[in-house]
Write an enzyme that holds these catalytic residues in place. Structure first.
Site, PDB file in Angstrom:
ATOM      1  N   CYS A 161       0.792  -1.227  -0.102  1.00  0.00           N
ATOM      2  CA  CYS A 161       0.049  -0.024  -0.208  1.00  0.00           C
ATOM      3  C   CYS A 161       0.754   1.368   0.103  1.00  0.00           C
ATOM      4  CB  CYS A 161      -0.900  -0.069   1.260  1.00  0.00           C
ATOM      5  SG  CYS A 161      -1.819  -1.458   1.320  1.00  0.00           S
ATOM      6  N   LYS A 213     -10.098   6.201   4.179  1.00  0.00           N
ATOM      7  CA  LYS A 213     -11.482   5.920   4.377  1.00  0.00           C
ATOM      8  C   LYS A 213     -12.581   6.347   3.545  1.00  0.00           C
ATOM      9  CE  LYS A 213     -15.013   4.425   6.378  1.00  0.00           C
ATOM     10  NZ  LYS A 213     -15.646   4.292   5.060  1.00  0.00           N
ATOM     11  N   HIS A 269      -8.996   4.335  -1.617  1.00  0.00           N
ATOM     12  CA  HIS A 269      -7.715   3.827  -1.122  1.00  0.00           C
ATOM     13  C   HIS A 269      -7.170   2.833  -2.514  1.00  0.00           C
ATOM     14  CE1 HIS A 269      -4.205   2.132   0.281  1.00  0.00           C
ATOM     15  NE2 HIS A 269      -4.762   1.033   1.001  1.00  0.00           N
TER      16      HIS A 269
END
Length: 391
Positions: free
Chosen positions: A83, A334, A338
């Site tokens: 990520c 959130k 993402h």
């Protein structure tokens, strides 16, 4: 040594784009950045991406994207750091300019997640964990963060509702952001009634799966940056003043303390030292919050809040409009979304626009400095960048 400036930024809306390929999304973001820089084209391309091999059956991603965008021939390569791939790509692009290899580098990020089933994507994301000692036993990425959340709640005495103030606020910010995947407000009731996906993490405590691309254009030297700014009618420059990267063990069992993201601590210290700033100098921050617990842990391990106090401070109104720093006005991972390999670049694009005063969503209070925080895995990898506004 010449400073590195961000002279162009671009991003796509995050969502489920079945009708658009990864190369199309990336090209859109890249050309927005080029146009934002007055048409200056990059001499090299660095791409952050985690799962093209698994979800797209595609390697040679850098060359593929450069070719599709009309930049065939330039050096182009993919950087993978789970990520944190976007942040790692920025680290590589910055290093190329500082090393004198080239003077104009495009750094972008791309992820396409929605054309595969959710279980398949969940399995792909789990590759950020330790294959032999975690994934083999069936743990998911959400499961690992759930264990951290449960321990944090027990140790510091927080309830599920206490931690849910994070997604509540992120959805409010995202409701102003035209690029956000979930641009709507929510309620505490909706959050607490959403399905549990790994106890105590509920659906509304976690970032959604989505597609998206973002890009920035880096150049060497103030003189070149001012020429570009003048051509675009801007009088503001944004310097990439510092960047730090650090790692920790991949498996949680080997950590010194699973409630401390040591890679985040170290990367933050590196970036601030390089920029010649302290945390007290930071006006605005975009931090990594793939889960609510990640957002709170980031506030604490960056150093914005004492350990165990971030949820209390956040509930009381810290890190919001008028405070220092103001945090995640994009809506964060959130609610902004993402798209894994692109997330670190979205954070930089949003922070640059906040410093320039042209972010189209919820605006910060005229910041002069910004910090971005992008992690891979459970902060196995952390990249922190520090941006400065020049007049």
């Amino acid at each position: 040594m010449d400073s590195v400036f961000i002279v162009g930024v671009g991003m796509t809306k995050i969502g489920r784009f079945y009708e658009q390929s990864a190369r199309e999304l990336f090209s859109q973001a890249l050309w927005k950045a080029i146009e934002d820089a007055g048409g200056v084209k990059p001499k090299a391309l660095v791409v952050g991406n985690m799962m093209s091999s698994v979800l797209m059956n595609q390697d040679s991603l850098g060359a593929l994207l450069a070719d599709y965008a009309g930049l065939r021939g330039i050096p182009a390569f993919k950087v993978e750091a789970a990520c944190g791939s976007g942040g790692a790509a920025l680290y590589a692009g910055y290093a190329m300019i500082k090393a004198g290899i080239t003077d104009v580098v495009a750094v972008g990020g791309i992820e396409k997640q929605t054309e595969a089933t959710t279980p398949y994507v969940t399995r792909a994301l789990a590759q950020a964990a330790d294959a032999d000692f975690e994934v083999f036993y069936g743990v998911s990425f959400t499961g690992l963060n759930a264990m951290i959340a449960r321990l944090y709640m027990q140790l510091f005495g927080y309830s599920e509702e206490d931690l849910s103030h994070w997604p509540l606020k992120m959805h409010e910010y995202a409701s102003y952001n035209p690029y956000a995947q979930l641009p709507r407000k929510t309620s505490m009731k909706e959050i607490l009634e959403s399905p549990i996906i790994a106890d105590p993490i509920r659906l509304f405590h976690a970032a959604p799966l989505g597609d998206g691309a973002a890009a920035v254009l880096l150049v060497r030297g103030e003189e070149r940056a001012r020429e570009i700014a003048k051509s675009t009618g801007r009088d503001t420059l944004v310097e990439l003043a510092g960047i730090g990267m650090a790692t920790d063990s991949v498996d949680l069992a080997s950590r010194n303390n699973i409630l401390v993201m040591e890679s985040t601590v170290k990367a933050t210290q590196e970036a601030l030292k390089m920029a010649g700033l302290s945390l007290k100098d930071i006006d605005y921050a975009e931090i990594h919050d793939a889960f609510h617990i990640t957002g709170y842990a980031a506030l604490e391990d960056i150093g914005f809040a004492p350990k165990g106090e971030a949820p209390k401070l956040f509930k009381e109104g810290r890190f919001q409009k008028g405070d220092k720093p103001e945090v995640n006005f994009s809506g964060g991972l959130k609610a902004r979304g993402h798209p894994v390999g692109a997330t670190g670049i979205y954070q930089v694009v949003e922070s640059v626009m906040q410093l320039r005063g042209d972010f189209p969503g919820f605006k910060a209070s005229n910041p002069a400095t910004a910090l971005t925080h992008n992690i891979g895995g459970v902060s196995t990898i952390a990249v922190v960048s520090v941006l400065k506004r020049w007049r």
